[in-house]
Scaffold this motif. Sequence first.
Motif, mmCIF file in Angstrom:
data_model
loop_
_atom_site.group_PDB
_atom_site.id
_atom_site.type_symbol
_atom_site.label_atom_id
_atom_site.label_comp_id
_atom_site.label_asym_id
_atom_site.label_seq_id
_atom_site.Cartn_x
_atom_site.Cartn_y
_atom_site.Cartn_z
ATOM 1 N N LEU A 156 68.673 68.785 37.813
ATOM 2 C CA LEU A 156 69.314 70.096 37.670
ATOM 3 C C LEU A 156 69.820 70.616 39.009
ATOM 4 O O LEU A 156 70.937 71.142 39.098
ATOM 5 N N VAL A 157 69.017 70.467 40.053
ATOM 6 C CA VAL A 157 69.442 70.908 41.394
ATOM 7 C C VAL A 157 70.671 70.130 41.847
ATOM 8 O O VAL A 157 71.626 70.695 42.381
ATOM 9 N N ASN A 158 70.670 68.817 41.624
ATOM 10 C CA ASN A 158 71.817 68.004 42.024
ATOM 11 C C ASN A 158 73.066 68.350 41.223
ATOM 12 O O ASN A 158 74.188 68.324 41.741
ATOM 13 N N ALA A 159 72.898 68.688 39.953
ATOM 14 C CA ALA A 159 74.045 68.946 39.077
ATOM 15 C C ALA A 159 74.611 70.344 39.222
ATOM 16 O O ALA A 159 75.705 70.622 38.713
ATOM 17 N N THR A 209 67.170 77.055 52.425
ATOM 18 C CA THR A 209 66.415 77.238 51.181
ATOM 19 C C THR A 209 64.993 76.680 51.324
ATOM 20 O O THR A 209 64.747 75.760 52.103
ATOM 21 N N ASN A 210 64.070 77.220 50.527
ATOM 22 C CA ASN A 210 62.673 76.794 50.602
ATOM 23 C C ASN A 210 62.039 76.556 49.240
ATOM 24 O O ASN A 210 60.854 76.221 49.164
ATOM 25 N N THR A 211 62.804 76.736 48.160
ATOM 26 C CA THR A 211 62.310 76.451 46.813
ATOM 27 C C THR A 211 63.411 75.742 46.042
ATOM 28 O O THR A 211 64.605 75.818 46.405
ATOM 29 N N TRP A 212 63.014 75.056 44.961
ATOM 30 C CA TRP A 212 64.024 74.330 44.188
ATOM 31 C C TRP A 212 65.019 75.276 43.544
ATOM 32 O O TRP A 212 66.215 74.975 43.465
ATOM 33 N N TRP A 213 64.536 76.433 43.072
ATOM 34 C CA TRP A 213 65.456 77.357 42.398
ATOM 35 C C TRP A 213 66.397 78.027 43.396
ATOM 36 O O TRP A 213 67.537 78.351 43.057
ATOM 37 N N HIS A 214 65.933 78.233 44.628
ATOM 38 C CA HIS A 214 66.829 78.765 45.659
ATOM 39 C C HIS A 214 67.915 77.743 45.998
ATOM 40 O O HIS A 214 69.102 78.088 46.152
ATOM 41 N N MET A 215 67.521 76.476 46.092
ATOM 42 C CA MET A 215 68.512 75.415 46.328
ATOM 43 C C MET A 215 69.488 75.330 45.151
ATOM 44 O O MET A 215 70.701 75.123 45.351
ATOM 45 N N ALA A 261 69.281 63.670 51.372
ATOM 46 C CA ALA A 261 68.433 64.846 51.554
ATOM 47 C C ALA A 261 67.433 65.035 50.416
ATOM 48 O O ALA A 261 66.304 65.490 50.640
ATOM 49 N N GLN A 262 67.811 64.643 49.189
ATOM 50 C CA GLN A 262 66.941 64.927 48.045
ATOM 51 C C GLN A 262 65.606 64.204 48.140
ATOM 52 O O GLN A 262 64.576 64.722 47.685
ATOM 53 N N GLY A 263 65.608 63.023 48.746
ATOM 54 C CA GLY A 263 64.361 62.292 48.896
ATOM 55 C C GLY A 263 63.372 62.995 49.802
ATOM 56 O O GLY A 263 62.161 62.721 49.756
ATOM 57 N N LEU A 264 63.859 63.906 50.641
ATOM 58 C CA LEU A 264 63.026 64.649 51.582
ATOM 59 C C LEU A 264 62.647 66.022 51.041
ATOM 60 O O LEU A 264 61.491 66.427 51.076
ATOM 61 N N TYR A 265 63.645 66.762 50.505
ATOM 62 C CA TYR A 265 63.313 68.128 50.084
ATOM 63 C C TYR A 265 62.564 68.181 48.754
ATOM 64 O O TYR A 265 61.912 69.167 48.435
ATOM 65 N N LYS A 266 62.661 67.138 47.941
ATOM 66 C CA LYS A 266 61.961 67.193 46.652
ATOM 67 C C LYS A 266 60.449 67.256 46.847
ATOM 68 O O LYS A 266 59.736 67.895 46.057
ATOM 69 N N GLU A 267 59.963 66.607 47.903
ATOM 70 C CA GLU A 267 58.534 66.684 48.192
ATOM 71 C C GLU A 267 58.166 68.083 48.671
ATOM 72 O O GLU A 267 57.145 68.644 48.276
ATOM 73 N N GLN A 268 59.013 68.642 49.543
ATOM 74 C CA GLN A 268 58.742 69.980 50.070
ATOM 75 C C GLN A 268 58.796 71.043 48.979
ATOM 76 O O GLN A 268 58.049 72.027 49.008
ATOM 77 N N PHE A 269 59.673 70.846 47.991
ATOM 78 C CA PHE A 269 59.832 71.834 46.919
ATOM 79 C C PHE A 269 58.874 71.596 45.756
ATOM 80 O O PHE A 269 58.879 72.347 44.773
ATOM 81 N N GLY A 270 58.097 70.528 45.834
ATOM 82 C CA GLY A 270 57.124 70.261 44.775
ATOM 83 C C GLY A 270 57.717 69.716 43.504
ATOM 84 O O GLY A 270 57.171 69.931 42.409
ATOM 85 N N ILE A 271 58.820 68.978 43.621
ATOM 86 C CA ILE A 271 59.432 68.380 42.414
ATOM 87 C C ILE A 271 59.623 66.871 42.624
ATOM 88 O O ILE A 271 60.588 66.282 42.139
ATOM 89 N N GLY A 272 58.669 66.268 43.346
ATOM 90 C CA GLY A 272 58.824 64.864 43.703
ATOM 91 C C GLY A 272 57.881 63.910 43.017
ATOM 92 O O GLY A 272 57.811 62.731 43.386
ATOM 93 N N ILE A 311 70.534 77.795 43.240
ATOM 94 C CA ILE A 311 71.487 78.911 43.354
ATOM 95 C C ILE A 311 72.524 78.623 44.428
ATOM 96 O O ILE A 311 73.731 78.842 44.234
ATOM 97 N N ALA A 312 72.074 78.112 45.593
ATOM 98 C CA ALA A 312 73.000 77.821 46.686
ATOM 99 C C ALA A 312 73.999 76.740 46.272
ATOM 100 O O ALA A 312 75.196 76.831 46.558
ATOM 101 N N ARG A 313 73.507 75.716 45.585
ATOM 102 C CA ARG A 313 74.400 74.639 45.162
ATOM 103 C C ARG A 313 75.309 75.077 44.015
ATOM 104 O O ARG A 313 76.447 74.604 43.905
ATOM 105 N N PHE A 314 74.835 75.955 43.153
ATOM 106 C CA PHE A 314 75.701 76.500 42.108
ATOM 107 C C PHE A 314 76.865 77.261 42.745
ATOM 108 O O PHE A 314 78.018 77.142 42.306
ATOM 109 N N ALA A 315 76.590 78.028 43.803
ATOM 110 C CA ALA A 315 77.651 78.749 44.509
ATOM 111 C C ALA A 315 78.653 77.776 45.123
ATOM 112 O O ALA A 315 79.856 78.082 45.221
ATOM 113 N N LEU A 316 78.177 76.598 45.531
ATOM 114 C CA LEU A 316 79.075 75.587 46.084
ATOM 115 C C LEU A 316 80.169 75.203 45.086
ATOM 116 O O LEU A 316 81.301 74.874 45.478
#
Length: 650
Positions: A181-184, A228-234, A157-168, A236-241
């Motif tokens: 950071l998002v992955n960790a 999620t639609n931003t890197w920081w939102h992702m 998934a990261q190869g796809l959403y990183k472009e959408q979130f502007g961190i690619g 937060i969601a992954r931190f909750a995981l």
Amino acid sequence: MASNAGDASNGAGEKAEKVPPRKVSDYSNVSQVENKASKENPLLDEEQRRRLEASAKLENPLGDLTPEQLGQRGVEFCAKHGLTDEADIRAFRLGAMIAGDMNRYDTIDELTPREREVLDRELTHKWSNPKMLYAVIVICSLCAAVQGMDETVVNGAQGLYKEQFGIGDPESQRDSWLLGLVNAAPYICCAFAGCWLTEPMNKVFGRRGTVFVSCFISAAACFWQGFTNTWWHMFIARFALGFGIGPKSATTPIFAAECSPPKLRGALVMQWQMWTAFGIMLGYVMDLAFFEVPDLSGIIGLNWRLMMGSALIPAVLVCAMVYFTPESPRWYLTKNRHVDAYKSISQLRFEKVQAARDLFYMDTLLQIEKETMNLGKSKIKEFLTIRRNRNAMLASEIVMFMQQFSGVNAIAYYSTEIFIDSGFSTQSALVASLGFGIVNFLFALPAFYTIDTFGRRNLLLTTFPLMSIFLFFTGFSFWIPEGTTAHIGCIALGIYMFGVVYSPGEGPVPFTYSAEAYPLYIRPIGMSLATATTWLFNSVISLTWPAMVQAWTAQGAFSWYAAWNIIGFVLVLLFLPETKEKTLEELDAVFDVPIRSLVRYGVAQFFYFWGHYILRRDIAPPKAPSAAHAVEYSEHQFGKEKTHDGTNRV
């Protein structure tokens, strides 16, 4: 720790040799034997003696009682805890006699033919158990699959959403750090919060409740990630995981072990690692399955959203099923709910006499644990002030740290990106990642056999050099000209061969080793520390890999972890004693030795292997040090060769 009940067996499918019954007179000096280890060593101080005696008592707590006394204790157990049914009283009277007599039940005439048959089958067919026990195993396996999927669906998934979130941007240091950071995020949460919630959650909710709550959190977080639609939102969601991953990873093996009969406990601890590997593979399957899903109804990135959300499926299944299984009998005992504990364990055994035997023995151990927990200073201080605990902590932390710094999760989390960088198309990279997942799962299966035959230490000493070689091979393969078959093939081969040697070694050993290294009275704290350690360094790898590849190139990044595997080999050689087939009493002697003795033994063993297997010299292996006799070693000792008559010559 081995249980007295059901310890003697020649393996599944073979008829166990009958053990002669003990006479009443055999019990007279058992209590003296319990203290033998401490009395033989006059250098032990009073506190060390008390701890060794407590460990010996945990090893054989009923050994100084006659069968008649044991039967009376079983009756008293029923009277004390409100079990008034005649069948239950009979079961506890006979069960206590069996538990205290090392499972030698041949001379107990009151057992029915059905009870004898069931007790015999415990020794000859250890996998023959009630369906409810296997329901618990299914729940624990699904929890492990949840764990694996949580870790790897992000790979594709990261190869796809990183472009959408502007961190690619591959040239941007900022973007590489944000992607890491998002992955960790979930592993940062595990290390600093999730794992440390395990004990309070278990106290309040029980084993089943903790599994339910943690899987519910995992399912909700996976669902959240898909919206999620931003890197920081992702983030937060992954931190909750992480609040789901942490308690689940520590509780599930405990739940399985506390429900299982003694002969299956080791196998069930292994289930966690094996089905986590299966979940890792399943995560890759989901990445590949949803890759070509088109965006619908204005939804941008439906494919990666489905990938991230797919991990909720096994979590929802666990939530739906877990309360159809019984709670851990041991947890009920800690709450003084003995009747509930008996009802629970009765669902996990064929006959009441089995259930009564195991519950009586479990309660006996629990009472001794409570006594042991009052032996002096705080448990946290004892990790550093008691040599036996300090050595166990050092060994456990080494294997947990090296499980991550072996580099396995750099591949598990970023294999798709690695394969794309090596020249694969995105879809081909997902297929190649699935191949790594399959290898990781299939080669975890032999660990059922190898971990108890070759031993933990030997497995690690064999696989660490091989892991280093294959990581160097993978990194150096990036120097092969791009666009050639050799470039792509060598990179894939190196990664797959790394998975082959990791899966039976650093894969299953750390959790198994950590679970058995600590003495019983501090084991929960020790396991919390161990799991927090592995998730902490897991987060470090997740965070730093993209930036490391950008700064050092793939050759440098793979070589970094290849070098760490060499360090891991040295650390295991010098500081990791073998725990294979050791009882609790023996482990006290194994770990309660000076560090310098462990180091000297490691050096001596290295020279032995070099001389015996490389130079083909007939030399005697070194003897492992123990608390009873610290042995000094020197190179000169290994310059002696054995002659045909058994004497030594230089």
